[in-house]
Design a protein around this motif. Structure first.
Motif, PDB file in Angstrom:
ATOM      1  N   GLY A 105     -35.714  25.915 -14.971  1.00 60.73           N
ATOM      2  CA  GLY A 105     -36.335  25.056 -15.968  1.00 60.73           C
ATOM      3  C   GLY A 105     -37.721  25.548 -16.330  1.00 60.73           C
ATOM      4  N   SER A 106     -38.185  25.113 -17.488  1.00 60.72           N
ATOM      5  CA  SER A 106     -39.513  25.536 -17.937  1.00 60.72           C
ATOM      6  C   SER A 106     -40.220  24.379 -18.633  1.00 60.72           C
ATOM      7  CB  SER A 106     -39.412  26.743 -18.883  1.00 60.72           C
ATOM      8  OG  SER A 106     -38.828  26.369 -20.115  1.00 60.72           O
ATOM      9  N   VAL A 107     -41.533  24.460 -18.654  1.00 61.27           N
ATOM     10  CA  VAL A 107     -42.366  23.512 -19.381  1.00 61.27           C
ATOM     11  C   VAL A 107     -43.457  24.308 -20.086  1.00 61.27           C
ATOM     12  CG1 VAL A 107     -43.846  23.079 -17.382  1.00 61.27           C
ATOM     13  CG2 VAL A 107     -43.727  21.391 -19.221  1.00 61.27           C
ATOM     14  N   MET A 108     -43.792  23.875 -21.304  1.00 61.80           N
ATOM     15  CA  MET A 108     -44.760  24.622 -22.101  1.00 61.80           C
ATOM     16  C   MET A 108     -45.588  23.645 -22.917  1.00 61.80           C
ATOM     17  SD  MET A 108     -44.021  27.362 -25.183  1.00 61.80           S
ATOM     18  CE  MET A 108     -43.310  26.080 -26.228  1.00 61.80           C
ATOM     19  N   GLY A 109     -46.875  23.906 -23.007  1.00 68.98           N
ATOM     20  CA  GLY A 109     -47.759  23.144 -23.868  1.00 68.98           C
ATOM     21  C   GLY A 109     -48.632  24.096 -24.665  1.00 68.98           C
ATOM     22  N   MET A 110     -48.812  23.792 -25.970  1.00 66.03           N
ATOM     23  CA  MET A 110     -49.606  24.709 -26.787  1.00 66.03           C
ATOM     24  C   MET A 110     -50.309  23.973 -27.910  1.00 66.03           C
ATOM     25  SD  MET A 110     -46.872  26.761 -29.143  1.00 66.03           S
ATOM     26  CE  MET A 110     -46.016  25.974 -30.508  1.00 66.03           C
ATOM     27  N   VAL A 111     -51.384  24.589 -28.388  1.00 66.65           N
ATOM     28  CA  VAL A 111     -52.128  24.126 -29.559  1.00 66.65           C
ATOM     29  C   VAL A 111     -51.892  25.137 -30.671  1.00 66.65           C
ATOM     30  CG1 VAL A 111     -54.410  23.619 -30.508  1.00 66.65           C
ATOM     31  CG2 VAL A 111     -53.880  23.007 -28.141  1.00 66.65           C
ATOM     32  N   GLY A 112     -51.617  24.628 -31.896  1.00 71.01           N
ATOM     33  CA  GLY A 112     -51.337  25.521 -33.007  1.00 71.01           C
ATOM     34  C   GLY A 112     -52.212  25.245 -34.216  1.00 71.01           C
ATOM     35  N   TYR A 113     -52.425  26.274 -35.018  1.00 69.16           N
ATOM     36  CA  TYR A 113     -53.206  26.164 -36.247  1.00 69.16           C
ATOM     37  C   TYR A 113     -52.405  26.757 -37.395  1.00 69.16           C
ATOM     38  CZ  TYR A 113     -56.913  26.791 -39.689  1.00 69.16           C
ATOM     39  OH  TYR A 113     -57.654  26.749 -40.841  1.00 69.16           O
ATOM     40  N   ARG A 114     -52.114  25.951 -38.416  1.00 69.13           N
ATOM     41  CA  ARG A 114     -51.326  26.398 -39.568  1.00 69.13           C
ATOM     42  C   ARG A 114     -52.224  27.044 -40.617  1.00 69.13           C
ATOM     43  NH1 ARG A 114     -48.776  21.307 -38.628  1.00 69.13           N
ATOM     44  NH2 ARG A 114     -46.662  21.582 -37.816  1.00 69.13           N
ATOM     45  N   THR A 115     -51.716  28.127 -41.194  1.00 70.25           N
ATOM     46  CA  THR A 115     -52.452  28.853 -42.219  1.00 70.25           C
ATOM     47  C   THR A 115     -51.448  29.631 -43.056  1.00 70.25           C
ATOM     48  OG1 THR A 115     -54.243  30.446 -42.591  1.00 70.25           O
ATOM     49  CG2 THR A 115     -52.832  30.826 -40.684  1.00 70.25           C
ATOM     50  N   THR A 116     -51.919  30.562 -43.855  1.00 69.09           N
ATOM     51  CA  THR A 116     -51.054  31.497 -44.561  1.00 69.09           C
ATOM     52  C   THR A 116     -51.583  32.905 -44.340  1.00 69.09           C
ATOM     53  OG1 THR A 116     -52.333  31.235 -46.613  1.00 69.09           O
ATOM     54  CG2 THR A 116     -50.361  29.855 -46.353  1.00 69.09           C
ATOM     55  N   LEU A 117     -50.686  33.863 -44.173  1.00 70.55           N
ATOM     56  CA  LEU A 117     -51.049  35.268 -44.006  1.00 70.55           C
ATOM     57  C   LEU A 117     -50.316  36.065 -45.066  1.00 70.55           C
ATOM     58  CD1 LEU A 117     -50.849  35.653 -40.108  1.00 70.55           C
ATOM     59  CD2 LEU A 117     -52.902  35.426 -41.515  1.00 70.55           C
ATOM     60  N   PHE A 118     -51.089  36.703 -45.954  1.00 71.85           N
ATOM     61  CA  PHE A 118     -50.520  37.478 -47.051  1.00 71.85           C
ATOM     62  C   PHE A 118     -49.555  36.639 -47.880  1.00 71.85           C
ATOM     63  CE2 PHE A 118     -51.267  40.314 -43.398  1.00 71.85           C
ATOM     64  CZ  PHE A 118     -52.287  41.096 -43.926  1.00 71.85           C
ATOM     65  N   GLY A 119     -49.912  35.367 -48.052  1.00 69.72           N
ATOM     66  CA  GLY A 119     -49.106  34.474 -48.860  1.00 69.72           C
ATOM     67  C   GLY A 119     -47.907  33.880 -48.158  1.00 69.72           C
ATOM     68  N   VAL A 120     -47.709  34.178 -46.881  1.00 70.90           N
ATOM     69  CA  VAL A 120     -46.572  33.673 -46.111  1.00 70.90           C
ATOM     70  C   VAL A 120     -47.046  32.543 -45.195  1.00 70.90           C
ATOM     71  CG1 VAL A 120     -44.802  34.262 -44.407  1.00 70.90           C
ATOM     72  CG2 VAL A 120     -45.454  35.920 -46.156  1.00 70.90           C
ATOM     73  N   PRO A 121     -46.379  31.376 -45.183  1.00 70.49           N
ATOM     74  CA  PRO A 121     -46.735  30.318 -44.241  1.00 70.49           C
ATOM     75  C   PRO A 121     -46.682  30.835 -42.806  1.00 70.49           C
ATOM     76  CG  PRO A 121     -45.209  29.483 -45.887  1.00 70.49           C
ATOM     77  CD  PRO A 121     -45.275  30.972 -46.083  1.00 70.49           C
ATOM     78  N   ALA A 122     -47.711  30.519 -42.031  1.00 75.76           N
ATOM     79  CA  ALA A 122     -47.791  31.042 -40.669  1.00 75.76           C
ATOM     80  C   ALA A 122     -48.568  30.065 -39.795  1.00 75.76           C
ATOM     81  CB  ALA A 122     -48.464  32.422 -40.656  1.00 75.76           C
ATOM     82  N   SER A 123     -48.458  30.263 -38.484  1.00 73.54           N
ATOM     83  CA  SER A 123     -49.263  29.486 -37.543  1.00 73.54           C
ATOM     84  C   SER A 123     -49.643  30.369 -36.364  1.00 73.54           C
ATOM     85  CB  SER A 123     -48.505  28.244 -37.054  1.00 73.54           C
ATOM     86  OG  SER A 123     -47.328  28.598 -36.340  1.00 73.54           O
ATOM     87  N   LEU A 124     -50.825  30.110 -35.819  1.00 72.13           N
ATOM     88  CA  LEU A 124     -51.312  30.783 -34.624  1.00 72.13           C
ATOM     89  C   LEU A 124     -51.238  29.791 -33.472  1.00 72.13           C
ATOM     90  CD1 LEU A 124     -54.494  32.393 -36.220  1.00 72.13           C
ATOM     91  CD2 LEU A 124     -52.277  33.498 -35.859  1.00 72.13           C
ATOM     92  N   GLU A 125     -50.728  30.241 -32.322  1.00 72.34           N
ATOM     93  CA  GLU A 125     -50.558  29.335 -31.184  1.00 72.34           C
ATOM     94  C   GLU A 125     -51.163  29.924 -29.915  1.00 72.34           C
ATOM     95  OE1 GLU A 125     -47.276  30.620 -32.288  1.00 72.34           O
ATOM     96  OE2 GLU A 125     -47.065  29.226 -33.969  1.00 72.34           O
ATOM     97  N   ALA A 126     -51.616  29.026 -29.037  1.00 75.33           N
ATOM     98  CA  ALA A 126     -52.100  29.411 -27.713  1.00 75.33           C
ATOM     99  C   ALA A 126     -51.779  28.283 -26.754  1.00 75.33           C
ATOM    100  CB  ALA A 126     -53.605  29.692 -27.724  1.00 75.33           C
ATOM    101  N   GLY A 127     -51.364  28.632 -25.537  1.00 74.69           N
ATOM    102  CA  GLY A 127     -51.000  27.584 -24.592  1.00 74.69           C
ATOM    103  C   GLY A 127     -50.700  28.122 -23.220  1.00 74.69           C
TER     104      GLY A 127
END
Length: 275
Positions: free
Chosen positions: A223-245
């Motif tokens: 089993g696994s557990v994961m927690g992360m914070v994400g930030y939505r943006t666009t990169l070169f016109g493509v919807p994207a998000s950066l995550e860390a956790g």
């Protein structure tokens, strides 16, 4: 260091899912009377890096070993930079989704001397999770991508059911004697869920947890557990998000005389593209 044949299905599955995703993306769009595109399909691909430490017990017959070490400690024992591939691909149709999440790590450890015998260890670990998911509440994935720049967001809850396959290949070199190797592949079911909380149109928090094994294929628990914070943006016109956790994976395995009870945990960073 070479990748063993047992790991080829791991990469073949990722390639197959990517191909299917591209095919559905091309044929899933339907034009409305106004000329707008109404496509119920949505896809996202995440590339990430996970730096886990190891804490647990390993035993083979009457021999046993306890380990408690960080990723930095592990890296200091390597002959070269670790080879790793980590990614996740999701395909969504309305509220239904398919996913495959793969981790591959290849480690070459420095030789050591034990009772006059020079030893080196090469270890390859592959973990692949795959299954079907359903979004219980929150906007469908296609709506989110289609309205990426809009300010309205909603929290989301998804449940999923699938499987987890683990490949492990070890090769030990003995000076003047030769080498010995072992390879195992284990597959077991899993069930889990993930919850996303939206703090603003850009910032969100995601918590994901699952469990499985149930004694199938000598896997008592995985089993696994994961927690992360994400930030939505666009990169070169493509919807994207950066995550860390932070992610933790627990494995309780028993195969013949070999028993492993180990937790792998550590930080990760990721980049996700949406289309």
């Amino acid at each position: 260091m070479s990748i063993k044949g047992d790991l080829f299905p791991f990469f073949k599955t990722l390639a197959l899912v990517a191909g299917l995703a591209a095919a559905f993306s091309l044929h899933g769009a339907e034009a409305t009377e106004e000329g707008a595109v109404n496509n119920p399909w949505a896809f996202n691909l995440t590339l990430y890096g996970w730096l886990p430490g190891v804490d647990g017990d390993f035993s083979a017959g009457r021999f046993s070993k306890s380990v408690d070490t960080s990723f930095i400690d592990i890296a200091e024992e390597l002959r070269n930079f670790p080879l790793a591939f980590m990614g996740r691909l999701e395909a969504h149709y309305e509220r239904l989704g398919l996913y495959v999440d793969g981790n591959y790590m290849g480690l070459d450890f420095e030789p050591r001397f034990d009772q006059g015998i020079s030893k080196g260890l090469s270890s390859q670990l592959g973990i692949m999770e795959y299954g079907v998911m359903y979004r219980l509440f929150g906007a469908p994935a296609a709506d989110q991508v289609g309205h990426w720049t809009e300010k309205t967001r909603s929290n989301m809850l998804e449940v999923y059911l699938g499987g987890r396959t683990i490949w492990l290949d070890n090769q030990v070199e003995f000076g003047g004697i030769g080498k010995a190797s072992s390879s195992e592949s284990l597959t077991s079911p899993l069930i889990g869920g993930r919850f996303t909380v939206e703090f603003s149109p850009e910032w969100f928090v995601l918590v994901d947890g699952n469990g499985g094994g149930f004694g199938m294929d000598d896997v008592d628990f995985a089993g696994s557990v994961m927690g992360m914070v994400g930030y939505r943006t666009t990169l070169f016109g493509v919807p994207a998000s950066l995550e860390a956790g932070y992610r933790a994976l627990r494995l309780d395995l028993k195969k013949r005389l070999i028993e492993t009870n180990v937790t792998m945990s550590g930080p990760f960073i990721g980049l996700t593209g949406y289309w």
